[in-house]
Design a protein around this motif. Structure first.
Motif, PDB file in Angstrom:
ATOM      1  N   ASN A   1     -38.287 -22.678   6.147  1.00 21.49           N
ATOM      2  CA  ASN A   1     -39.288 -23.516   6.660  1.00 21.49           C
ATOM      3  C   ASN A   1     -40.444 -23.185   5.669  1.00 21.49           C
ATOM      4  O   ASN A   1     -40.687 -22.082   5.427  1.00 21.49           O
ATOM      5  CB  ASN A   1     -39.781 -22.975   7.937  1.00 21.49           C
ATOM      6  CG  ASN A   1     -38.693 -23.332   9.159  1.00 21.49           C
ATOM      7  OD1 ASN A   1     -38.075 -24.646   9.019  1.00 21.49           O
ATOM      8  ND2 ASN A   1     -38.468 -22.505  10.031  1.00 21.49           N
ATOM      9  N   GLY A   2     -41.372 -24.388   5.615  1.00 22.44           N
ATOM     10  CA  GLY A   2     -42.498 -24.132   4.606  1.00 22.44           C
ATOM     11  C   GLY A   2     -42.112 -24.383   3.142  1.00 22.44           C
ATOM     12  O   GLY A   2     -42.919 -24.032   2.323  1.00 22.44           O
TER      13      GLY A   2
ATOM     14  N   ALA B   1     -48.188 -27.122  -3.334  1.00 17.44           N
ATOM     15  CA  ALA B   1     -47.257 -27.383  -2.004  1.00 17.44           C
ATOM     16  C   ALA B   1     -45.840 -27.673  -2.825  1.00 17.44           C
ATOM     17  O   ALA B   1     -44.892 -26.993  -2.461  1.00 17.44           O
ATOM     18  CB  ALA B   1     -47.626 -28.384  -1.296  1.00 17.44           C
TER      19      ALA B   1
ATOM     20  N   GLY C   1     -41.319 -26.759   1.339  1.00 18.14           N
ATOM     21  CA  GLY C   1     -41.892 -27.782   0.703  1.00 18.14           C
ATOM     22  C   GLY C   1     -40.916 -29.265   0.754  1.00 18.14           C
ATOM     23  O   GLY C   1     -41.129 -30.350   0.063  1.00 18.14           O
TER      24      GLY C   1
ATOM     25  N   THR D   1     -42.676 -32.197   2.168  1.00 13.82           N
ATOM     26  CA  THR D   1     -43.608 -32.697   1.240  1.00 13.82           C
ATOM     27  C   THR D   1     -42.939 -33.472   0.122  1.00 13.82           C
ATOM     28  O   THR D   1     -43.539 -34.666  -0.346  1.00 13.82           O
ATOM     29  CB  THR D   1     -44.412 -31.510   0.548  1.00 13.82           C
ATOM     30  OG1 THR D   1     -44.942 -30.643   1.714  1.00 13.82           O
ATOM     31  CG2 THR D   1     -45.377 -31.846  -0.201  1.00 13.82           C
TER      32      THR D   1
ATOM     33  N   PHE E   1     -40.934 -21.773  -1.608  1.00  8.35           N
ATOM     34  CA  PHE E   1     -42.266 -21.871  -1.802  1.00  8.35           C
ATOM     35  C   PHE E   1     -42.741 -22.670  -2.917  1.00  8.35           C
ATOM     36  O   PHE E   1     -43.403 -22.686  -4.098  1.00  8.35           O
ATOM     37  CB  PHE E   1     -42.688 -20.381  -2.514  1.00  8.35           C
ATOM     38  CG  PHE E   1     -42.446 -19.477  -1.573  1.00  8.35           C
ATOM     39  CD1 PHE E   1     -43.394 -19.135  -0.478  1.00  8.35           C
ATOM     40  CD2 PHE E   1     -41.454 -18.354  -1.823  1.00  8.35           C
ATOM     41  CE1 PHE E   1     -42.843 -18.047   0.530  1.00  8.35           C
ATOM     42  CE2 PHE E   1     -41.297 -17.305  -0.923  1.00  8.35           C
ATOM     43  CZ  PHE E   1     -42.107 -17.054   0.377  1.00  8.35           C
TER      44      PHE E   1
END
Length: 252
Positions: free
Chosen positions: A38-39, A18, A41, A44, A227
């Protein structure tokens, strides 16, 4: 030495990386942006820096103290506070009590004193009331101190969440999409609030944001994630002109 030092930080979920080999240095008093699609990381990373997730590799330190693998409470006491993309207030508690929640990591009375309501308990509670009111005045929320948090308008709920985070006495404040859901006028006011918080409380601020007006308006440097890995980093204006960033993030 930078206030926040992150080196080769990473985490995997079921074999999926991630976040991978994440590095960042945030100086004392700096306004730093963490951006990306979006997404990518970003949240996170915030979860790693606040102890919600334990990194599977790498390390990070605050003011020279290694916080890798520490609990959220330990990290909060060390000086990292955060807000959330989706506001997480205690809606059925008063505005004042929401800020006092942030102050409780500094309380000096024992559990027994709290249960018995000893003189030390009342003395400390009075001091926390006063400190909480001081913070509410900074954000012009003192007149709503007795309101339930759920009854505040959206913009003031955002301010209350920042006030609660500041109550923990942080050295570094993490803001997760603070402009989400705001109109242009509210965003402009938020920019002034963030600058004021940085200067008044002498802290560094690392923020995740999709609103480029806010990012370009206040962030001195940015790191771009894609990513789970770093795509670019540097001075804000220069980095946002990077063709890789334009393609991956701005979609142009």
């Amino acid at each position: 030495m930078a206030l926040l030092e992150v080196k080769n930080l990473g985490i995997s979920f079921g074999g999926l990386r991630a976040v991978d080999d994440f590095n960042i240095s945030v100086e004392k008093g700096q306004l730093y942006g963490l951006i990306g699609p979006n997404g990518a990381g970003k949240t996170t990373v915030f979860n790693l820096l606040t102890g919600v997730y334990k990194p599977t590799r790498g390390a990070f330190s605050l003011d020279g103290v290694n916080l890798t693998g520490k609990t959220p409470l330990q990290i909060s006491k060390a000086g990292i506070a955060r807000t959330f993309q989706n506001i997480r207030l205690f809606n059925k508690m008063t505005v004042l009590d929401n800020v006092k929640v942030g102050l409780h990591n500094q309380k000096k009375y024992s559990l027994l004193s709290g249960i018995l309501h000893s003189p030390s308990y009342f003395k400390e509670e009075k001091a926390m009331d006063e400190k909480a009111m001081e913070l509410l005045k900074v954000f012009d929320l003192d007149k709503e101190a007795a309101f339930l948090a759920c009854n505040l308008p959206y913009g003031k709920q955002r301010k209350l969440e920042i006030a609660r985070a500041l109550a923990t006495n942080p050295k570094l404040l993490l803001l997760d999409e603070p402009a989400a859901g705001m109109n242009p006028n509210e965003t402009a006011e938020l920019m002034e609030t963030i600058r004021f918080v940085r200067d008044e409380f002498d802290i560094a601020i690392l923020l995740i944001e999709h609103d480029m007006r806010l990012v370009t308006g206040i962030c001195e440097e940015v790191t771009v994630l894609n990513f789970g890995t770093e795509l670019a980093h540097g001075k804000t204006e220069e980095t946002l002109k990077d063709p890789k960033v334009i393609t991956a993030y701005l979609g142009e």
